[in-house]
Design a protein around this motif. Structure first.
Motif, mmCIF file in Angstrom:
data_model
loop_
_atom_site.group_PDB
_atom_site.id
_atom_site.type_symbol
_atom_site.label_atom_id
_atom_site.label_comp_id
_atom_site.label_asym_id
_atom_site.label_seq_id
_atom_site.Cartn_x
_atom_site.Cartn_y
_atom_site.Cartn_z
ATOM 1 N N MET A 1 0.781 -1.114 -0.192
ATOM 2 C CA MET A 1 -0.008 0.098 -0.014
ATOM 3 C C MET A 1 0.915 1.289 -0.016
ATOM 4 N N ASP A 2 0.527 1.908 -0.830
ATOM 5 C CA ASP A 2 1.146 3.294 -0.870
ATOM 6 C C ASP A 2 0.593 4.429 -0.249
ATOM 7 N N THR A 3 -0.573 4.550 0.343
ATOM 8 C CA THR A 3 -1.016 5.288 1.188
ATOM 9 C C THR A 3 -0.298 5.610 2.554
ATOM 10 N N PRO A 4 -0.030 6.995 2.688
ATOM 11 C CA PRO A 4 0.565 7.155 4.017
ATOM 12 C C PRO A 4 -0.191 6.538 5.366
ATOM 13 N N LEU A 5 0.508 6.383 6.072
ATOM 14 C CA LEU A 5 0.035 5.759 7.349
ATOM 15 C C LEU A 5 -0.286 6.671 8.477
ATOM 16 N N ARG A 6 -1.431 6.550 8.941
ATOM 17 C CA ARG A 6 -2.141 7.544 9.788
ATOM 18 C C ARG A 6 -1.420 7.220 11.238
ATOM 19 N N LEU A 7 -0.741 8.523 11.510
ATOM 20 C CA LEU A 7 0.146 8.480 12.956
ATOM 21 C C LEU A 7 -0.514 9.378 13.725
ATOM 22 N N GLU A 8 -1.251 8.867 14.789
ATOM 23 C CA GLU A 8 -1.651 9.746 15.960
ATOM 24 C C GLU A 8 -0.671 10.238 17.004
ATOM 25 N N VAL A 9 -0.196 11.197 17.391
ATOM 26 C CA VAL A 9 0.624 11.563 18.403
ATOM 27 C C VAL A 9 -0.186 12.130 19.588
ATOM 28 N N ILE A 10 -0.093 11.378 20.772
ATOM 29 C CA ILE A 10 -0.822 11.572 21.849
ATOM 30 C C ILE A 10 -0.061 12.357 22.949
ATOM 31 N N VAL A 11 -0.520 13.443 23.115
ATOM 32 C CA VAL A 11 0.143 14.202 24.245
ATOM 33 C C VAL A 11 -0.521 14.083 25.424
ATOM 34 N N ALA A 12 0.329 13.525 26.426
ATOM 35 C CA ALA A 12 -0.327 12.895 27.546
ATOM 36 C C ALA A 12 -0.479 13.952 28.857
ATOM 37 N N SER A 54 -16.853 5.977 31.505
ATOM 38 C CA SER A 54 -18.314 5.762 30.907
ATOM 39 C C SER A 54 -18.330 6.171 29.666
ATOM 40 N N GLU A 55 -19.299 5.679 28.806
ATOM 41 C CA GLU A 55 -19.627 5.976 27.484
ATOM 42 C C GLU A 55 -20.270 7.606 27.213
ATOM 43 N N THR A 56 -19.379 8.418 26.538
ATOM 44 C CA THR A 56 -20.004 9.577 26.153
ATOM 45 C C THR A 56 -19.618 9.764 24.690
ATOM 46 N N PRO A 57 -20.185 10.775 23.938
ATOM 47 C CA PRO A 57 -19.893 11.281 22.585
ATOM 48 C C PRO A 57 -18.347 11.493 22.505
ATOM 49 N N GLU A 58 -17.712 12.084 23.246
ATOM 50 C CA GLU A 58 -16.242 12.408 23.324
ATOM 51 C C GLU A 58 -15.332 11.053 23.248
ATOM 52 N N VAL A 59 -15.944 10.174 24.050
ATOM 53 C CA VAL A 59 -15.132 8.740 24.000
ATOM 54 C C VAL A 59 -15.408 8.110 22.724
ATOM 55 N N GLU A 60 -16.383 8.332 22.057
ATOM 56 C CA GLU A 60 -16.727 7.494 20.687
ATOM 57 C C GLU A 60 -15.864 8.210 19.821
ATOM 58 N N ALA A 61 -15.990 9.567 19.784
ATOM 59 C CA ALA A 61 -15.117 10.166 18.643
ATOM 60 C C ALA A 61 -13.666 9.952 19.002
ATOM 61 N N PHE A 62 -13.224 9.691 20.036
ATOM 62 C CA PHE A 62 -11.723 9.300 20.598
ATOM 63 C C PHE A 62 -11.480 7.877 20.000
ATOM 64 N N ARG A 63 -12.311 7.042 20.122
ATOM 65 C CA ARG A 63 -12.174 5.702 19.466
ATOM 66 C C ARG A 63 -12.178 5.526 18.072
ATOM 67 N N GLU A 64 -13.049 6.644 17.336
ATOM 68 C CA GLU A 64 -12.857 6.549 16.142
ATOM 69 C C GLU A 64 -11.845 7.047 15.578
ATOM 70 N N ARG A 65 -10.994 7.984 16.108
ATOM 71 C CA ARG A 65 -9.674 8.655 15.804
ATOM 72 C C ARG A 65 -8.688 7.478 15.962
ATOM 73 N N LEU A 66 -8.832 6.740 17.074
ATOM 74 C CA LEU A 66 -7.743 5.519 17.228
ATOM 75 C C LEU A 66 -8.230 4.454 16.399
ATOM 76 N N SER A 67 -9.291 4.088 15.914
ATOM 77 C CA SER A 67 -9.617 3.116 14.814
ATOM 78 C C SER A 67 -9.084 3.430 13.514
ATOM 79 N N ALA A 68 -8.989 4.572 13.189
ATOM 80 C CA ALA A 68 -8.378 5.212 11.840
ATOM 81 C C ALA A 68 -7.015 5.167 11.845
#
Length: 186
Positions: A1-12, A54-68
């Protein structure tokens, strides 16, 4: 695959007056100069994850970023020989999204340069089925390692960042192909 790798940098660090942006911005400039990656930032200061998990919309959005994402790098401080609680909450807020993906570490702090926090994190990420990149970046006496423009002359750290990115790209590309060909059974 030639597509760039999605790298998420997490600032802790979320601490008031934190030094994290200086270290993170330096690493982000380094990572964004590498055309193998499409780089994003998840700053936990601006990512409201509930400590009760707990489950919140923010948690769901976070998980979507991680999945991608295909790979992660955590920029972490060291507090009392460990890593920030905000990072533990982030790691515990997801499960399958972390699996079979590589993670690297950029640590900073006083005498240890964040290395004790990194070693603890290696145990935690193994438990969530991640691949910990052996190479890490460490800034001892971090506030002295950067100039007023956020640049460093720390040759060991500069070299380690390049090695980290090479190893991360290798793992991310191979694991991405593996997850497509045969989904991880975890």
């Amino acid at each position: 695959m030639d597509t760039p790798l999605r790298l998420e940098v997490i600032v802790a660090s979320v601490r008031q007056g934190r030094f994290a942006p200086v270290v993170a911005d330096w690493f982000l400039r380094t990572a964004r100069a590498d055309d193998r990656f499409d780089v994003g930032v998840i700053d936990l200061l601006h990512t409201p994850l509930p400590t009760d998990l707990s489950e919140t919309p923010e948690v769901e959005a976070f998980r979507e970023r991680l999945s991608a994402a295909a790979a992660f790098v955590v920029v972490t401080s060291e507090y009392n020989h460990g890593y920030p609680a905000s990072l533990k909450t982030a790691l515990d807020s997801a499960k399958r999204e972390w699996r079979a993906k590589p993670i690297g570490f950029v640590g900073y702090g006083g005498l240890s340069g964040g290395l004790r926090a990194i070693e603890q994190l290696r145990q935690v990420v193994a438990e969530v089925h991640m691949v910990s990149i052996r190479e890490s970046v460490s800034f001892h006496q971090a506030k002295r390692a950067f100039d007023a423009d956020g640049e460093t002359r720390d040759g060991a750290a500069i070299d380690a960042a390049q090695r980290l990115l090479r190893q991360l790209a290798w793992w991310a590309a191979h694991l991405r192909e593996a997850r497509i060909a045969d989904p991880y059974p975890g």
